[in-house]
Design an enzyme around this catalytic site. Sequence first.
Site, mmCIF file in Angstrom:
data_model
loop_
_atom_site.group_PDB
_atom_site.id
_atom_site.type_symbol
_atom_site.label_atom_id
_atom_site.label_comp_id
_atom_site.label_asym_id
_atom_site.label_seq_id
_atom_site.Cartn_x
_atom_site.Cartn_y
_atom_site.Cartn_z
ATOM 1 N N ILE A 111 6.532 -0.999 8.945
ATOM 2 C CA ILE A 111 5.306 -1.564 9.530
ATOM 3 C C ILE A 111 5.036 -2.942 8.922
ATOM 4 O O ILE A 111 4.729 -3.906 9.631
ATOM 5 C CB ILE A 111 4.113 -0.598 9.306
ATOM 6 N N ASP A 151 5.507 -3.543 -8.769
ATOM 7 C CA ASP A 151 4.909 -2.250 -8.421
ATOM 8 C C ASP A 151 3.396 -2.458 -8.374
ATOM 9 O O ASP A 151 2.812 -2.970 -9.344
ATOM 10 C CB ASP A 151 5.281 -1.219 -9.507
ATOM 11 N N LYS A 167 -8.037 -7.214 -6.698
ATOM 12 C CA LYS A 167 -8.355 -7.986 -7.922
ATOM 13 C C LYS A 167 -7.420 -9.182 -8.094
ATOM 14 O O LYS A 167 -7.828 -10.246 -8.540
ATOM 15 C CB LYS A 167 -8.264 -7.085 -9.160
ATOM 16 N N SER A 222 -4.413 1.909 6.418
ATOM 17 C CA SER A 222 -4.968 3.221 6.103
ATOM 18 C C SER A 222 -4.254 4.286 6.931
ATOM 19 O O SER A 222 -3.070 4.122 7.268
ATOM 20 C CB SER A 222 -6.483 3.189 6.364
ATOM 21 N N LYS A 275 -6.315 7.607 1.151
ATOM 22 C CA LYS A 275 -6.668 6.711 2.264
ATOM 23 C C LYS A 275 -8.185 6.689 2.492
ATOM 24 O O LYS A 275 -8.738 5.649 2.878
ATOM 25 C CB LYS A 275 -5.933 7.120 3.542
ATOM 26 N N ILE A 301 3.833 6.519 14.281
ATOM 27 C CA ILE A 301 4.522 5.302 14.730
ATOM 28 C C ILE A 301 6.026 5.549 14.690
ATOM 29 O O ILE A 301 6.577 5.942 13.654
ATOM 30 C CB ILE A 301 4.136 4.086 13.846
#
Length: 315
Positions: free
Chosen positions: A32, A80, A140, A170, A188, A217
């Site tokens: 995606i 990561d 952040k 999400s 989520k 998807i």
Amino acid sequence: MAVPKSDYLSNVWANGIFANRVLFITGGAGTIGSAQTRALVHLGADACIIGRNVKKTEAAAEEIAKVRNGARVIGIGGVDVRDFESLKAAADRCVKELGAIDYVVAGAAGNFVAPISALSPNAFKTVMEIDTIGTFNTIKATIPYLVESASRNPNPNPSGFTGGRFLSVSATFHYTGMPLQAHVSAAKAAIDSLMASVALEYGPLGLTANCVAPGAIEGTEGMERLASNLVTAADKTRGVPAGRWGSVRDIADATVFVLSDAGNYVNGTTVVVDGAGWRRQGGLEVGLDPGMRYPDFLLSGEVSRNLKHGRNAKL
Ligand code: COA
């Protein structure tokens, strides 16, 4: 082989709408994420894609750069999202090399099929850390740059260009709850809530923060992990009111909408792109072979043995 435009972008968008803008995307080498990145780069943006796997991330950046002459796409691997310092260094490098961060997509995620009985505390924590804490770390690391971008790009901008936008990827499992997805549903739900908080706290500075929630998807790593490989085309048609699984292009188009001038007043919400699938969540069940029914599989202790990454077939 070059990915055809029709795979990642519909024909309704004008070239150049993201010119001189920069996308920073975690999980940008994923199925995606790479479609979202291709779409924005095609429409004028430069991009910095972040991933854990160095080779995969750098190769994806090189491929995506081919969609537009002159596109600059940097792949920063070895990062990561659970590690704030490495994420912050990647954001700083993106600004140093590409000049800004105008759009952030938080797409890095982890998932597998497991009932609570087979979820160790560390398994639950791992997904919470990748998805929820990873999204917080991304906020952040990038928000000071988005604040700068928003101040350069008032909303609405008479020029039609945008900036200062955050989008998280999400899901819809937590709307109803989903067996075998307690970890992801919790993670989520927290991401939806984080986007609301960013919209509330940074909206007055010109930022928008939203989620896109994909349903099932086609061809994604997510569905490879979640759906039994015995699920047939007919099962997919029956499972989703729209009569099909979605495409990565459906998600890329929604991303373009939210980040573009057309999405100026969309803030603190979720754009659900699922063909109405969540309204009959049971139509397409995660981790089950065709014929496995709720609650029988829980009572008998069986989940699909036909999952690409599944390993706990017994509950
Ligand atoms: N069922 C139950 N528990 C599982 C599991 C499964 N299928 N896969 C992993 N776990 C557990 C591990 O056993 C471990 O817990 P433990 O220490 O109590 O044994 C914990 O989860 C962490 O696993 P580990 O493999 O060390 O974590 P990681 O950080 O290397 O990988 C994952 C994270 C598990 C989420 C891995 O699937 C991943 O990297 N996913 C990224 C890609 C992805 O999921 N894409 C789809 C997005 S929708």
